[in-house]
Enzyme design. Structure first.
Site, mmCIF file in Angstrom:
data_model
loop_
_atom_site.group_PDB
_atom_site.id
_atom_site.type_symbol
_atom_site.label_atom_id
_atom_site.label_comp_id
_atom_site.label_asym_id
_atom_site.label_seq_id
_atom_site.Cartn_x
_atom_site.Cartn_y
_atom_site.Cartn_z
ATOM 1 N N ASN A 7 0.863 -1.183 0.000
ATOM 2 C CA ASN A 7 0.000 0.000 0.000
ATOM 3 C C ASN A 7 0.901 1.236 0.000
ATOM 4 O O ASN A 7 1.436 1.623 1.033
ATOM 5 C CB ASN A 7 -0.883 -0.070 1.261
ATOM 6 C CG ASN A 7 -1.803 1.126 1.394
ATOM 7 O OD1 ASN A 7 -1.698 2.098 0.646
ATOM 8 N ND2 ASN A 7 -2.700 1.068 2.368
ATOM 9 N N ARG A 63 -2.500 -1.681 -3.612
ATOM 10 C CA ARG A 63 -3.541 -0.665 -3.505
ATOM 11 C C ARG A 63 -3.275 0.388 -4.573
ATOM 12 O O ARG A 63 -2.170 0.928 -4.667
ATOM 13 C CB ARG A 63 -3.505 -0.008 -2.139
ATOM 14 C CG ARG A 63 -4.508 1.118 -2.046
ATOM 15 C CD ARG A 63 -4.363 1.881 -0.771
ATOM 16 N NE ARG A 63 -5.314 2.972 -0.712
ATOM 17 C CZ ARG A 63 -5.074 4.119 -0.102
ATOM 18 N NH1 ARG A 63 -3.917 4.320 0.504
ATOM 19 N NH2 ARG A 63 -5.978 5.049 -0.095
ATOM 20 N N HIS A 152 -11.204 6.052 -1.018
ATOM 21 C CA HIS A 152 -11.342 5.286 0.236
ATOM 22 C C HIS A 152 -12.287 4.094 0.066
ATOM 23 O O HIS A 152 -12.819 3.579 1.054
ATOM 24 C CB HIS A 152 -11.918 6.144 1.382
ATOM 25 C CG HIS A 152 -10.950 7.080 2.005
ATOM 26 N ND1 HIS A 152 -11.352 8.249 2.626
ATOM 27 C CD2 HIS A 152 -9.605 7.041 2.135
ATOM 28 C CE1 HIS A 152 -10.293 8.887 3.098
ATOM 29 N NE2 HIS A 152 -9.220 8.177 2.808
ATOM 30 N N ARG A 213 -6.559 18.970 4.278
ATOM 31 C CA ARG A 213 -7.377 19.314 3.103
ATOM 32 C C ARG A 213 -8.669 19.996 3.537
ATOM 33 O O ARG A 213 -9.258 19.625 4.547
ATOM 34 C CB ARG A 213 -7.714 18.041 2.316
ATOM 35 C CG ARG A 213 -6.619 17.602 1.387
ATOM 36 C CD ARG A 213 -6.908 16.231 0.807
ATOM 37 N NE ARG A 213 -6.264 15.179 1.580
ATOM 38 C CZ ARG A 213 -6.443 13.883 1.391
ATOM 39 N NH1 ARG A 213 -7.256 13.473 0.437
ATOM 40 N NH2 ARG A 213 -5.820 13.005 2.136
ATOM 41 N N ASP A 255 -3.088 17.064 13.486
ATOM 42 C CA ASP A 255 -3.381 15.897 14.320
ATOM 43 C C ASP A 255 -4.440 16.269 15.353
ATOM 44 O O ASP A 255 -4.242 17.176 16.174
ATOM 45 C CB ASP A 255 -2.104 15.413 15.013
ATOM 46 C CG ASP A 255 -2.306 14.047 15.644
ATOM 47 O OD1 ASP A 255 -3.347 13.834 16.303
ATOM 48 O OD2 ASP A 255 -1.419 13.189 15.459
ATOM 49 N N GLY A 305 -11.991 8.280 13.569
ATOM 50 C CA GLY A 305 -13.220 7.517 13.788
ATOM 51 C C GLY A 305 -13.049 6.416 14.816
ATOM 52 O O GLY A 305 -13.958 6.119 15.590
ATOM 53 N N GLU A 361 -7.426 -1.884 5.474
ATOM 54 C CA GLU A 361 -7.397 -1.908 4.017
ATOM 55 C C GLU A 361 -6.529 -3.049 3.503
ATOM 56 O O GLU A 361 -6.851 -3.700 2.519
ATOM 57 C CB GLU A 361 -6.868 -0.574 3.477
ATOM 58 C CG GLU A 361 -7.876 0.547 3.635
ATOM 59 C CD GLU A 361 -7.284 1.924 3.372
ATOM 60 O OE1 GLU A 361 -6.173 2.183 3.870
ATOM 61 O OE2 GLU A 361 -7.930 2.718 2.683
HETATM 62 P P1 AMP Z 1 -5.291 7.870 9.778
HETATM 63 O O1 AMP Z 1 -5.023 8.764 8.624
HETATM 64 O O2 AMP Z 1 -6.505 7.018 9.577
HETATM 65 O O3 AMP Z 1 -4.097 7.086 10.214
HETATM 66 O O4 AMP Z 1 -5.674 8.808 10.993
HETATM 67 C C1 AMP Z 1 -4.683 9.615 11.580
HETATM 68 C C2 AMP Z 1 -5.309 10.636 12.455
HETATM 69 O O5 AMP Z 1 -6.126 10.028 13.465
HETATM 70 C C3 AMP Z 1 -4.279 11.414 13.247
HETATM 71 O O6 AMP Z 1 -3.769 12.448 12.495
HETATM 72 C C4 AMP Z 1 -5.085 11.930 14.405
HETATM 73 O O7 AMP Z 1 -5.663 13.145 14.033
HETATM 74 C C5 AMP Z 1 -6.197 10.911 14.566
HETATM 75 N N1 AMP Z 1 -6.049 10.179 15.832
HETATM 76 C C6 AMP Z 1 -5.372 9.049 16.055
HETATM 77 N N2 AMP Z 1 -5.486 8.681 17.356
HETATM 78 C C7 AMP Z 1 -6.276 9.587 17.964
HETATM 79 C C8 AMP Z 1 -6.784 9.767 19.299
HETATM 80 N N3 AMP Z 1 -6.516 8.889 20.261
HETATM 81 N N4 AMP Z 1 -7.572 10.813 19.526
HETATM 82 C C9 AMP Z 1 -7.866 11.686 18.562
HETATM 83 N N5 AMP Z 1 -7.424 11.592 17.304
HETATM 84 C C10 AMP Z 1 -6.638 10.548 16.989
#
Ligand code: AMP
Length: 594
Positions: A7, A63, A152, A213, A255, A305, A361
């Site tokens: 991926n 992917r 996605h 974004r 983040d 999520g 994924e």
């Molecule tokens: P992903 O792109 O699916 O890996 O999601 C990454 C994002 O998830 C990070 O940039 C965070 O903003 C959010 N994230 C991960 N862990 C937490 C947490 N415990 N609480 C709030 N946001 C989180």
């Protein structure tokens, strides 16, 4: 059967090796990759292959973010697929070129292994036109391929599948809103198993608020910025793709963890970022519930999520009117452990279930890759010609003479495919308790037992109840009266509905991996009424030629004509312990994609 999944993201390479039971044998990731300085995608791939040196690999799944509208399903990679991925690189410049790099690399290293492309766009490719169409000048849209593609898709499809499993209901009976909320974020209306709407559009920039974004912005704003002279296309791209979203709103970080912390400390922009994010997501849930005419469940996945209970709570506020009742304790205490796929966070009596699904994924890609590469294996075995047998009878010498006169011999009208078998000029009438059917063919040569083969529809016309039987097994079958020019014969038994079967030689059987008396499924795909015939008996003999026999009812059901053929699907595990009941769907995909 071990499947390697690669991926490639814009600045990362994630990889995982799965066995046939989807257990992870090895996995890893390389992040912060760059083409200018430090470690590159190519370096990461080299390291990955060194690391996997000691493992057996049988198939590779890639992917691919953008496959446009050309791919509706995971697809075995060949030159055509490669050039299509190349073609869509302009629309996904941060992703497709890296996927291509990985594909070319694996083809070089493992020239004999199947490579499968699993597209982020494929799940959305059959979105209804009203959802995929932008209301701009239609000619312009057509010329420039301006439509909603959606992204996605692998994650949305996976999350929807896990939710359906939990709900113990088939996916094609459910209306779900899946929210993939991570650094990239999108919502999807999964209506009866298909993507009916999704928030990312022609590019992954549209829709929800994301890490960097913007999601939805009035296009007028962009024209204004360009007109102002302060922005050109390059700087606008930077603004919208890299300096907007949570990062641009909060001025702190992309983040959510940092932003939630700052918001709790009273930072107004951080609070605003959270509010805008939640409001936008809630708005989409409502819109999708309306688009589908209701919802059965809301599914959260992705980094935010899965992990941010407070964001989930915010998004679900005010959705009681849809029947959503969040269990606040379950929501706050929900943690998806490593080996768990999901957690339920709604009240037990909530009309709409709310489910948190751990995105995976790679697992979805492995699953699809295994399915497709197994299907390819099946696609290589020969097609089976299908012959439609109209009602007919096989007669003994005694019966034949009683019908056509003492000393009469069958006269050949035309030969049949199986050796020595022929259609006779002679015909008989079948007399049943309810009705009669005239002019039924006699087949030669004469046999030791009388056997009359009809279709189900004929049975009802005649008014008899004929059992489904293998040819030759007439003991206890239905009675029927035969009428010929010289007399009639009342058979006490002999009328059957012939069981569908395939004649084949030992060499065919070896190739198909079946033996005499096996039961298999044969799919007839691609026509207007695709059908899979189950319970097909295999009959192997040196003298047979490969041919499947079905009756007229069966042929009509699949709308088969002359020259029809089918594909075999083996119901049991094959000799090398590989595929089980994977053939049909995979074969279908293969047929469609070639
Ligand atoms: P992903 O792109 O699916 O890996 O999601 C990454 C994002 O998830 C990070 O940039 C965070 O903003 C959010 N994230 C991960 N862990 C937490 C947490 N415990 N609480 C709030 N946001 C989180």
């Amino acid at each position: 059967m071990n499947t390697l999944v690669i991926n490639c993201g814009s600045s990362s390479v994630k990889y995982a090796l799965f066995d046939a039971n989807e257990l992870v044998l090895h996995k890893g990731k390389r992040e912060r990759l760059s083409s200018d300085e430090g470690k590159s995608h190519q370096d990461a791939l080299n390291e990955l292959f060194n690391e996997l040196d000691s493992f057996d690999i049988h198939a590779i799944g890639h992917r691919v973010v953008h496959g446009g509208d050309a791919f509706r399903a995971p697809t075995p990679i060949d030159d055509t697929v490669i050039s299509a991925i190349e073609q869509w690189s302009a629309a996904a410049p941060m992703h497709n070129p890296y996927a291509l790099m990985a594909i070319r690399d694996t083809q070089k290293r493992f020239p004999s292994l199947p490579n499968v492309a699993v597209f982020d766009t494929a799940f959305h490719a059959r979105m209804p036109r009203r959802a995929s169409t932008y209301a701009i000048d239609h000619d312009v849209a057509t010329r420039h391929n301006i439509r909603r593609f959606g992204f996605h898709g692998i994650s949305h499809e996976y999350a929807a599948g896990v939710a359906a499993n939990f709900l113990k209901r088939p996916l094609d009976t459910l209306r779900l809103v899946t929210l993939h909320l991570g650094n990239g974020a999108s919502a999807c209306a999964v209506e009866y198993g298909r993507s009916a709407e999704t928030s990312m559009g022609n590019t992954p920039l549209e829709g929800l608020v994301m890490g960097t974004r913007s999601g939805d912005v009035d296009a007028g704003v962009l024209m204004g910025l360009l007109q102002s002279g302060e922005y050109d296309v390059t700087s606008l791209n930077k603004l919208l793709n890299h300096n907007s979203g949570l990062k641009g709103l909060s001025g702190i970080s992309n983040d959510l963890r940092d932003i939630e912390q700052a918001a709790a400390d009273g930072n107004d922009r951080a609070q605003m970022a959270i509010n805008v994010f939640a409001h936008r997501a809630r708005k989409y849930v409502g819109a999708y519930a309306a688009a589908m005419g209701g919802i059965d469940a809301i599914v959260f996945t992705g980094g935010i999520g899965e992990n941010s209970a407070s964001m989930r709570e915010r998004i679900l506020q005010r959705l009681e009117f849809l029947g959503v009742q969040l269990d606040l304790d379950r929501n706050r205490s929900s943690k998806i452990a490593n080996d768990e796929e999901y957690a339920v966070i709604s009240e037990p009596h909530s009309r709409v279930d709310v489910i948190v699904v751990k995105t995976n994924e790679e697992r979805m890609i492995a699953r699809e890759t295994l399915r497709i590469s197994a299907g390819e294996k099946i696609a290589e075995v020969p097609r089976i010609p299908i012959a439609v047998s109209a009602r007919h009878c096989h007669l003994t010498k005694e019966t034949f003479e009683a019908l056509f006169g003492a000393g009469a011999e069958p006269t050949m009208d035309k030969p049949l495919l199986q050796p020595r078998q022929f259609a006779c000029k002679e015909r008989v009438n079948l007399i049943g308790p309810r009705n009669r059917i005239d002019n039924v063919r006699v087949l030669g040569p004469l046999r030791s037992v009388d056997q009359v083969e009809v279709a189900r529809t004929d049975e009802f016309r005649l008014g008899v109840d004929a059992p489904v039987r293998d040819s030759g097994k007439v003991a206890g079958s239905a009675p029927i009266t035969l009428e010929g020019p010289q007399g009639s014969v009342k058979l006490k038994e002999g009328l059957i509905c012939a069981r569908r079967h395939i004649h084949m030689q030992p060499e065919d059987a070896r190739q198909f991996g079946v033996k005499d008396k096996d039961e298999v499924s044969v799919s007839v795909l691609g026509g207007e009424r695709s059908l899979i015939f189950g319970d097909v008996l295999v009959r192997v003999k040196d003298s047979y030629l490969l041919e499947m026999h079905i009756d007229t009812d069966e042929a009509n059901a699949a709308e088969l004509g002359r020259g029809a053929s089918g594909g075999l699907s083996i119901d049991d595990i094959d000799d090398d312990g590989g595929v089980k009941q994977l053939g049909e769907a995979a074969y279908h995909q293969r047929e469609k994609s070639t």
